[in-house]
Design a protein around this motif. Sequence first.
Motif, PDB file in Angstrom:
ATOM      1  N   HIS A 177       7.314  -4.687   0.189  1.00 25.89           N
ATOM      2  CA  HIS A 177       6.801  -4.484   1.545  1.00 25.89           C
ATOM      3  C   HIS A 177       5.646  -3.486   1.565  1.00 25.89           C
ATOM      4  O   HIS A 177       4.669  -3.664   2.307  1.00 25.89           O
ATOM      5  CB  HIS A 177       7.918  -3.987   2.477  1.00 25.89           C
ATOM      6  CG  HIS A 177       9.024  -4.977   2.678  1.00 25.89           C
ATOM      7  ND1 HIS A 177       8.816  -6.338   2.674  1.00 25.89           N
ATOM      8  CD2 HIS A 177      10.357  -4.808   2.900  1.00 25.89           C
ATOM      9  CE1 HIS A 177       9.957  -6.959   2.878  1.00 25.89           C
ATOM     10  NE2 HIS A 177      10.903  -6.060   3.021  1.00 25.89           N
TER      11      HIS A 177
ATOM     12  N   LEU B 180       4.287 -10.354   7.464  1.00 18.89           N
ATOM     13  CA  LEU B 180       4.761  -8.981   7.617  1.00 18.89           C
ATOM     14  C   LEU B 180       4.291  -8.385   8.936  1.00 18.89           C
ATOM     15  O   LEU B 180       5.066  -7.753   9.662  1.00 18.89           O
ATOM     16  CB  LEU B 180       4.276  -8.126   6.448  1.00 18.89           C
ATOM     17  CG  LEU B 180       4.727  -6.664   6.482  1.00 18.89           C
ATOM     18  CD1 LEU B 180       6.170  -6.562   6.018  1.00 18.89           C
ATOM     19  CD2 LEU B 180       3.843  -5.800   5.593  1.00 18.89           C
TER      20      LEU B 180
ATOM     21  N   THR C 244       2.476  -5.039   0.162  1.00 19.23           N
ATOM     22  CA  THR C 244       1.963  -6.000   1.145  1.00 19.23           C
ATOM     23  C   THR C 244       1.274  -5.268   2.286  1.00 19.23           C
ATOM     24  O   THR C 244       0.210  -5.685   2.771  1.00 19.23           O
ATOM     25  CB  THR C 244       3.108  -6.868   1.707  1.00 19.23           C
ATOM     26  OG1 THR C 244       3.727  -7.574   0.627  1.00 19.23           O
ATOM     27  CG2 THR C 244       2.583  -7.879   2.715  1.00 19.23           C
TER      28      THR C 244
ATOM     29  N   TYR D 101      10.292  -2.321   9.235  1.00 12.64           N
ATOM     30  CA  TYR D 101       9.774  -2.118   7.882  1.00 12.64           C
ATOM     31  C   TYR D 101       9.563  -0.640   7.585  1.00 12.64           C
ATOM     32  O   TYR D 101       9.691  -0.207   6.437  1.00 12.64           O
ATOM     33  CB  TYR D 101       8.492  -2.925   7.692  1.00 12.64           C
ATOM     34  CG  TYR D 101       8.794  -4.397   7.623  1.00 12.64           C
ATOM     35  CD1 TYR D 101       9.173  -4.987   6.427  1.00 12.64           C
ATOM     36  CD2 TYR D 101       8.754  -5.193   8.764  1.00 12.64           C
ATOM     37  CE1 TYR D 101       9.495  -6.329   6.361  1.00 12.64           C
ATOM     38  CE2 TYR D 101       9.074  -6.543   8.710  1.00 12.64           C
ATOM     39  CZ  TYR D 101       9.444  -7.102   7.510  1.00 12.64           C
ATOM     40  OH  TYR D 101       9.772  -8.429   7.455  1.00 12.64           O
TER      41      TYR D 101
END
Length: 380
Positions: free
Chosen positions: A262, A300, A265, A308
């Motif tokens: 994550h 995302l 990204t 997140y």
Amino acid sequence: MNEKSRKDNDLGQLRIQIDEIDSQLVELLAKRAKCTKQVGAHKSKTGMPIYVPEREAELIAKRREQASSMGVSPVLVEDLLRRIMRESYQTQHVIYKKQSDDIKKVVVIGGEGALGRVFVDMFERSDYFVEVIEKNDWERAPEIFANAGLVLVAVPIKITEHVISQLKQLPDDCVLADITSVKHKPLNAMMAAHKGPVVGLHPMFGPDVSSLVKQVVVVCHGRHEEKYDWLLKQIKTWGAVLNESDAQAHDDAMAFIQVMRHFTTFVFGAHLAGENPDLEQLIKLSSPIYRLELNMVGRLFAQDPSLYAEIIFGNKDSVGLLHRFRDEFDKALNLLESGDKSGFIKQFLMIGSWFGPFAKQSLLESKKLLQKVDDDRHLG
């Protein structure tokens, strides 16, 4: 009739036949859907899991063999069957057999949150009486927790341990569980707060799932496993796949599976936004694999940033890992800047050796994903 007209007429007749066959396929799918609904009703009565891997594998193997014998691509048949079965699982996602009649009440702390609502819905579909407790309900906590057979903690990571520390009035035989993405500290906190059965769960999916079929739930055992066996059976009845793990080993793995992925990204998205290229042009020029990678980045940023942030900031051990990742990036950049192509190839081969057979497996599995992306791509 000239030659062109005759050929056009032949083509028209063939298209009519294809249309008729396609119509028959739709009728067969409708007939199959009625059967799968009946299967779902049977499973709900008997408590059988929605997803039975052995049955699915056997069905696909038989149809692949049949396809080969009839001159039809087995890969095509398997692709079709998997898509049809995925739809079938949705038609069976109605009600589920209750695995324990001894459980009088399920309490979900944070049950109004996105993921909490998923579990509230699943327990209600399984005929459990469910109560939800939020931060404004704590004055009624003793009343809500009374007679609870399961208390499920479904709150943000940053307040999970604090909430658990407040759980001093649970019935002795009540199962205490959490669904946080970090497991070691929450599990220890539950063990300290409650003397009864304790288990840590990590659903490896988000709140946007249409069902739990084939979704992974990690199980970190705490105390009195026999007392929460019904809960694990219930989750399997919903179609989920259970994977057991030590809590610390889980957190170490999540640093790679979730946090690192994550975070990188996020950085890639930040770099794109900073460079400000023509996004439409990037999409237009991308092959299926680059389109898929770009989709994963865009995905995302279409979701809740707080979710997140909780995952990335909740695992403090990941900071060192990300620093080491940055060091590897710098090393690779140095190879490029120095023009050391042979060094790059040497490292490439070394990394490939570490991945071993999984590299070839990934090549095959990703090919299926890319074909799907290519099929769905809208041109023009």
